[in-house]
Design an enzyme around this catalytic site. Structure first.
Site, PDB file in Angstrom:
ATOM      1  N   SER A 179       1.633   9.898  10.617  1.00  0.00           N
ATOM      2  CA  SER A 179       2.883   9.940  11.178  1.00  0.00           C
ATOM      3  C   SER A 179       3.103  10.913  12.586  1.00  0.00           C
ATOM      4  CB  SER A 179       3.705  10.932  10.282  1.00  0.00           C
ATOM      5  OG  SER A 179       3.710  10.355   8.935  1.00  0.00           O
ATOM      6  N   GLN A 199     -10.953   0.281   0.014  1.00  0.00           N
ATOM      7  CA  GLN A 199     -11.274  -0.548  -0.860  1.00  0.00           C
ATOM      8  C   GLN A 199     -10.114  -1.362  -1.610  1.00  0.00           C
ATOM      9  OE1 GLN A 199     -11.897   2.598  -0.863  1.00  0.00           O
ATOM     10  NE2 GLN A 199     -11.190   3.863  -2.469  1.00  0.00           N
ATOM     11  N   TYR A 230       0.907  -1.199  -0.044  1.00  0.00           N
ATOM     12  CA  TYR A 230       0.109   0.054   0.062  1.00  0.00           C
ATOM     13  C   TYR A 230       0.925   1.373   0.030  1.00  0.00           C
ATOM     14  CZ  TYR A 230      -3.759   3.102   0.596  1.00  0.00           C
ATOM     15  OH  TYR A 230      -4.607   4.240   0.246  1.00  0.00           O
ATOM     16  N   HIS A 254       2.380  16.004   7.009  1.00  0.00           N
ATOM     17  CA  HIS A 254       1.766  14.917   6.523  1.00  0.00           C
ATOM     18  C   HIS A 254       0.364  15.073   6.455  1.00  0.00           C
ATOM     19  CE1 HIS A 254       5.120  12.150   5.468  1.00  0.00           C
ATOM     20  NE2 HIS A 254       5.697  12.498   6.633  1.00  0.00           N
ATOM     21  N   ASN A 281      -3.786   6.159   5.942  1.00  0.00           N
ATOM     22  CA  ASN A 281      -4.425   6.934   6.777  1.00  0.00           C
ATOM     23  C   ASN A 281      -5.419   6.171   7.518  1.00  0.00           C
ATOM     24  OD1 ASN A 281      -6.735   6.603   5.067  1.00  0.00           O
ATOM     25  ND2 ASN A 281      -6.976   8.466   4.189  1.00  0.00           N
ATOM     26  N   GLN A 339       6.610  16.435  10.462  1.00  0.00           N
ATOM     27  CA  GLN A 339       5.670  15.151  10.343  1.00  0.00           C
ATOM     28  C   GLN A 339       4.420  15.873  10.340  1.00  0.00           C
ATOM     29  OE1 GLN A 339       6.653  12.129   9.648  1.00  0.00           O
ATOM     30  NE2 GLN A 339       8.489  13.605   9.305  1.00  0.00           N
ATOM     31  N   HIS A 348      -2.189 -40.451  20.063  1.00  0.00           N
ATOM     32  CA  HIS A 348      -0.690 -39.943  19.957  1.00  0.00           C
ATOM     33  C   HIS A 348       0.327 -40.769  20.604  1.00  0.00           C
ATOM     34  CE1 HIS A 348      -3.268 -36.106  19.412  1.00  0.00           C
ATOM     35  NE2 HIS A 348      -2.187 -35.304  19.349  1.00  0.00           N
ATOM     36  N   ASP A 399      13.481   9.443   6.299  1.00  0.00           N
ATOM     37  CA  ASP A 399      12.233   9.404   5.576  1.00  0.00           C
ATOM     38  C   ASP A 399      12.576   8.816   4.263  1.00  0.00           C
ATOM     39  OD1 ASP A 399      10.338   9.744   7.632  1.00  0.00           O
ATOM     40  OD2 ASP A 399       9.789  11.880   6.891  1.00  0.00           O
ATOM     41  N   GLU A 451      -2.552 -36.729  28.805  1.00  0.00           N
ATOM     42  CA  GLU A 451      -3.516 -35.866  28.099  1.00  0.00           C
ATOM     43  C   GLU A 451      -4.832 -36.614  27.489  1.00  0.00           C
ATOM     44  OE1 GLU A 451      -1.816 -33.549  24.850  1.00  0.00           O
ATOM     45  OE2 GLU A 451      -0.687 -32.171  26.447  1.00  0.00           O
ATOM     46  N   GLU A 478       6.529   6.718  16.899  1.00  0.00           N
ATOM     47  CA  GLU A 478       6.902   6.225  15.634  1.00  0.00           C
ATOM     48  C   GLU A 478       8.342   6.839  15.591  1.00  0.00           C
ATOM     49  OE1 GLU A 478       5.317   8.162  12.362  1.00  0.00           O
ATOM     50  OE2 GLU A 478       5.865   6.575  10.838  1.00  0.00           O
ATOM     51  N   HIS A 479       8.821   7.922  15.802  1.00  0.00           N
ATOM     52  CA  HIS A 479       9.973   8.547  15.319  1.00  0.00           C
ATOM     53  C   HIS A 479      10.383   9.405  16.804  1.00  0.00           C
ATOM     54  CE1 HIS A 479       8.251   9.163  11.336  1.00  0.00           C
ATOM     55  NE2 HIS A 479       9.272   8.278  11.097  1.00  0.00           N
TER      56      HIS A 479
HETATM   57  N1  LIG Z   1       3.689   5.265   9.514  1.00  0.00           N
HETATM   58  C1  LIG Z   1       4.218   5.491   8.527  1.00  0.00           C
HETATM   59  O1  LIG Z   1       5.478   4.792   8.034  1.00  0.00           O
HETATM   60  C2  LIG Z   1       3.840   6.436   6.938  1.00  0.00           C
HETATM   61  C3  LIG Z   1       4.527   6.649   5.944  1.00  0.00           C
HETATM   62  C4  LIG Z   1       4.040   7.400   5.064  1.00  0.00           C
HETATM   63  C5  LIG Z   1       2.953   8.228   5.280  1.00  0.00           C
HETATM   64  N2  LIG Z   1       2.219   7.967   6.497  1.00  0.00           N
HETATM   65  C6  LIG Z   1       0.916   8.532   6.662  1.00  0.00           C
HETATM   66  O2  LIG Z   1      -0.115   7.996   5.840  1.00  0.00           O
HETATM   67  C7  LIG Z   1      -1.148   8.760   5.862  1.00  0.00           C
HETATM   68  C8  LIG Z   1      -1.338   8.886   4.270  1.00  0.00           C
HETATM   69  O3  LIG Z   1      -2.805   9.507   4.113  1.00  0.00           O
HETATM   70  P1  LIG Z   1      -3.570  10.097   2.999  1.00  0.00           P
HETATM   71  O4  LIG Z   1      -4.874  10.309   3.392  1.00  0.00           O
HETATM   72  O5  LIG Z   1      -2.588  11.079   2.241  1.00  0.00           O
HETATM   73  O6  LIG Z   1      -3.449   8.826   1.807  1.00  0.00           O
HETATM   74  P2  LIG Z   1      -3.987   7.466   1.912  1.00  0.00           P
HETATM   75  O7  LIG Z   1      -3.770   6.840   0.588  1.00  0.00           O
HETATM   76  O8  LIG Z   1      -3.595   6.469   3.108  1.00  0.00           O
HETATM   77  O9  LIG Z   1      -5.562   7.674   1.809  1.00  0.00           O
HETATM   78  C9  LIG Z   1      -6.250   8.178   0.683  1.00  0.00           C
HETATM   79  C10 LIG Z   1      -7.514   7.258   0.433  1.00  0.00           C
HETATM   80  O10 LIG Z   1      -8.240   7.264   1.902  1.00  0.00           O
HETATM   81  C11 LIG Z   1      -9.801   7.191   1.112  1.00  0.00           C
HETATM   82  N3  LIG Z   1     -10.539   8.217   1.936  1.00  0.00           N
HETATM   83  C12 LIG Z   1     -10.393   9.318   2.145  1.00  0.00           C
HETATM   84  N4  LIG Z   1     -11.638   9.977   2.592  1.00  0.00           N
HETATM   85  C13 LIG Z   1     -12.421   9.114   2.906  1.00  0.00           C
HETATM   86  C14 LIG Z   1     -13.721   9.080   3.421  1.00  0.00           C
HETATM   87  N5  LIG Z   1     -14.356  10.169   4.009  1.00  0.00           N
HETATM   88  N6  LIG Z   1     -14.343   7.718   3.572  1.00  0.00           N
HETATM   89  C15 LIG Z   1     -13.608   6.671   3.072  1.00  0.00           C
HETATM   90  N7  LIG Z   1     -12.575   6.469   2.509  1.00  0.00           N
HETATM   91  C16 LIG Z   1     -11.812   7.922   2.283  1.00  0.00           C
HETATM   92  C17 LIG Z   1      -9.762   7.331  -0.276  1.00  0.00           C
HETATM   93  O11 LIG Z   1      -9.902   5.941  -0.808  1.00  0.00           O
HETATM   94  C18 LIG Z   1      -8.291   7.783  -0.420  1.00  0.00           C
HETATM   95  O12 LIG Z   1      -7.785   7.043  -1.671  1.00  0.00           O
HETATM   96  C19 LIG Z   1      -0.702   9.852   6.354  1.00  0.00           C
HETATM   97  O13 LIG Z   1      -1.417  10.188   7.748  1.00  0.00           O
HETATM   98  C20 LIG Z   1       0.842   9.826   6.734  1.00  0.00           C
HETATM   99  O14 LIG Z   1       1.080  10.563   7.890  1.00  0.00           O
HETATM  100  C21 LIG Z   1       2.680   6.998   7.455  1.00  0.00           C
HETATM  101  N1  LIG Z   2       7.444  10.450   7.593  1.00  0.00           N
HETATM  102  C1  LIG Z   2       6.749   9.391   7.078  1.00  0.00           C
HETATM  103  C2  LIG Z   2       6.487   8.009   8.104  1.00  0.00           C
HETATM  104  O1  LIG Z   2       5.744   8.407   8.990  1.00  0.00           O
HETATM  105  C3  LIG Z   2       7.405   8.691   5.723  1.00  0.00           C
HETATM  106  C4  LIG Z   2       7.409   9.845   4.904  1.00  0.00           C
HETATM  107  C5  LIG Z   2       7.732   9.703   3.264  1.00  0.00           C
HETATM  108  N2  LIG Z   2       7.866  10.974   2.815  1.00  0.00           N
HETATM  109  C6  LIG Z   2       8.096  11.722   3.728  1.00  0.00           C
HETATM  110  N3  LIG Z   2       7.896  11.284   4.990  1.00  0.00           N
HETATM  111 ZN   LIG Z   3       7.611  12.243   6.905  1.00  0.00          ZN
END
Ligand SMILES: NC(=O)c1ccc[n+]([C@@H]2O[C@H](COP(=O)([O-])OP(=O)(O)OC[C@H]3O[C@@H](n4cnc5c(N)ncnc54)[C@H](O)[C@@H]3O)[C@@H](O)[C@H]2O)c1
Ligand SMILES: N[C@H](CO)Cc1c[nH]c[nH+]1
Ligand SMILES: [Zn+2]
Length: 433
Positions: free
Chosen positions: A240, A194, A133, A265, A217, A262, A423, A364, A418, A330-331
C-alpha cells in the site's frame, strides 16, 4: 527521533532522489523472481502436493491431505451467523455501499445500424470463473473480500474461487463471513505465489480460472506478473501507498495518523507527505514522535516510514501536483482548503481523497469505490479494480448484402495491396455485379 527522509523540489538532484525513493526494488529483485519461478513450476508439476508443502512451510500449517486445502462452505455461513451484531452490521453496510457504487460501472452490449442495414456493435459477456486473491500474511482483510467479490458478482461471473492464506492455521471469522455475504463459491486456505500458480494452472483440488484479481505482497505481485498470459490479471496491486498533499492547515495529528494508516500494512508500504512549509513538516514530525508509541503495529510503521517514507517540501500547491503526477500514487489525499481547484491538475492516482475530512481509511472499508488499486507508479496506465475487469467484449459485425458489396470493394483493394489474394477473393465473391 524517527528519521524520515526530507526532500525539497529546490534540491539540485530532486528528480534522482524521487526516482530512488519510489523505486520498489522488490518487483525486479532477481532472488524473488527466481523463488517465485520455482514455486510456480512446482505447483504446475506437483499440484496439490506442492500446495501442501508450501503452505506448511510458509504459513506454518500441518496439512497432510488435499481435502484439507478447501474451507467447507458451511463454515462460511457459520462464521456469518456467529458474528457479533455490530460486526455483521458494519460488514453488511460496507457491502451494500460497495455493491451500489459498482452497479454504476456495469457496461451493457450495444449496437447501431448503418443506412444499408449493416449492424455493428459490441457484445459484453461476464467471465466464467475468476480467482480472488485475499491477502492474509501480516493482517487479515475482510474488506478485500468485498472489494474483490462484489464487482465480479455485479458483472455476473458464474463462479468465484477465493484463496486466502491462514498463517498458523488462524483465520479471521470476518473474512469467512465476508465470503458468505458476497456469495463466493469456494474458498481455499492457500496464499502467496503458490496460490496464484494454483489458480492459473489448476491442481487436483483448485480449479483453473480465467482471471486472477486482488492485492498481495511481493510474492503475490511477482507471481501474477509471471502467470499473465496463461490467465488474465487485473493489475499489479502491491504494498500500500499513501501520498498526502497538505496546505499546512490540517491538524498534524490527523496527517500523522493518515500516514501511519498505510505504513501499518507492511514494512514495504510507502507513506509520503508533500507540504508547502518546513514548519508544517516539523509539526507532523512531532505528531509522529508523539503518536507512534501508542500504535499496536509500531515496529512495522517505523520501518516503513524510515525505509520508504518521505517529507517533500514544495514551493506551492501547483508544484505539489507536478510531484504527484511523477509519483502516480495508489492513494492521494488532497488535505487542502479547496481540493476541487487542484483536481484538474491531477492526472495519475489510483484514488483521490478530497479535503481534510476524507481520510483514506474510509475508502479502505466503506466509502464504496474499490480499494484494490494500482501501486508503484502503475496508476499511469491502470485503473481501480472494477466491474469492467470481469467483463469482456466481442465485436459484432453483421453486413447486409448491399453493405458487403460496398465494403467488399474496399477490402479487395487493401487485401491486394497486402498480396493476400484469398482475403481479396473472399471479399470479392460478395460484390454485386
Ligand atoms: N493495493 C491494494 O489494493 C492492497 C489492498 C490490501 C492489502 N495490500 C497489500 O497487500 C500486502 C499483503 O501482504 P501480506 O504479506 O500481509 O499477505 P499476502 O497474502 O500477500 O502474503 C502472504 C503469503 O506470502 C508468502 N510468503 C511470505 N514469505 C515468503 C517467502 N519468504 N518466500 C515465499 N513466499 C512467502 C506466503 O505464501 C504467505 O502465505 C501488503 O503489502 C498490503 O499493503 C494492498
Ligand atoms: N489500504 C489497502 C489498499 O492499499 C486496503 C485495506 C484493507 N484494509 C485496510 N486497508
Ligand atoms: Zn489500508
Amino acid at each position: 527521533m524517527i528519521q524520515i527522509k526530507r526532500l525539497a523540489t529546490s534540491d539540485n538532484d530532486f528528480d534522482t532522489q524521487l526516482t530512488e525513493l519510489t523505486a520498489w526494488e522488490g518487483v525486479s529483485d532477481a532472488e524473488v523472481n527466481q523463488r517465485v519461478h520455482d514455486i510456480v513450476h512446482d505447483v504446475r508439476s506437483k499440484g496439490d502436493q506442492a500446495l501442501i508443502e508450501y503452505s506448511n512451510r510458509f504459513d506454518r500449517l500441518t496439512l497432510s491431505d488435499s481435502s484439507e486445502l478447501e474451507i467447507p462452505k458451511a463454515e462460511l455461513q457459520a462464521a456469518l451467523d456467529g458474528l457479533p451484531a455490530n460486526e455483521r452490521e458494519a460488514l453488511e453496510t460496507a457491502a451494500q455501499r460497495v455493491r451500489s457504487y459498482h452497479e454504476k460501472q456495469l457496461q451493457t452490449s450495444w449496437d447501431y445500424k448503418e443506412a444499408d442495414g449493416t449492424v455493428l456493435g459490441q457484445k459484453i459477456t461476464p467471465m466464467d470463473k475468476v480467482g480472488l486473491y485475499v491477502p492474509g500474511g501480516k493482517a487479515s482483510y475482510p474488506s478485500s473480500v468485498l472489494m474483490n467479490a462484489l464487482p465480479a458478482k455485479v458483472a455476473g461471473v458464474e463462479e468465484l474461487i477465493m484463496v486466502v492464506p491462514t498463517p498458523d492455521n488462524e483465520i479471521n471469522p470476518l473474512v469467512l463471513a465476508a465470503a458468505a455475504v458476497t456469495g463466493v463459491d469456494r474458498v481455499f486456505r492457500i496464499g502467496g505465489a503458490q496460490a496464484v500458480a494454483a489458480l492459473a494452472y489448476g491442481t487436483e483440488s483448485v480449479p483453473r480460472v480465467d482471471k486472477i484479481v486482488g492485492p498481495g505482497n511481493i510474492y503475490v505481485a511477482t507471481a501474477k506478473r509471471m502467470v499473465f498470459g496463461t490467465v488474465g490479471i487485473d493489475m499489479i496491486a502491491g504494498p500500500s501507498e499513501i501520498l498526502v498533499v497538505c496546505d499546512g492547515e490540517t491538524n498534524p495529528d490527523w496527517i500523522a495518523m493518515d500516514l501511519f494508516s498505510q505504513a501499518e500494512h507492511d514494512e514495504d508500504a510507502q507513506s509520503i507527505l508533500i507540504a508547502t512549509s518546513q514548519e508544517y513538516l516539523d509539526q507532523v514530525q512531532a505528531s509522529i514522535e508523539a503518536l507512534l508509541p501508542t500504535m499496536e503495529r509500531q515496529e512495522i510503521i517505523r520501518t516503513s516510514l524510515v525505509e520508504r517514507g518521505a517529507f517533500v517540501l514544495v514551493d506551492d500547491l501547483d508544484q505539489a501536483c507536478e510531484v504527484v503526477n511523477k509519483i502516480a500514487p495508489e492513494h492521494l489525499e488532497l488535505s487542502v482548503e479547496d481540493p476541487e481547484a487542484l483536481l484538474p491538475k491531477i492526472r495519475h492516482a489510483g484514488a483521490i481523497f478530497m479535503g481534510r475530512y476524507t481520510a483514506e481509511a474510509l475508502g479502505d472499508y466503506c466509502a464504496g469505490p474499490n480499494h484494490v488499486l494500482p501501486t508503484s507508479g502503475t496508476a499511469r496506465f491502470s485503473s481501480p479494480l472494477g466491474v469492467y475487469d470481469f467483463q469482456k467484449k466481442s465485436s459484432i459485425i453483421h453486413f447486409s448484402a448491399d453493405g458487403a458489396s460496398e465494403m467488399g470493394k474496399v477490402a479487395s483493394v487493401l487485401a491486394r495491396g497486402e498480396s493476400l489474394t484469398a482475403h481479396a477473393r473472399s471479399a470479392e465473391y460478395r460484390i454485386k455485379d
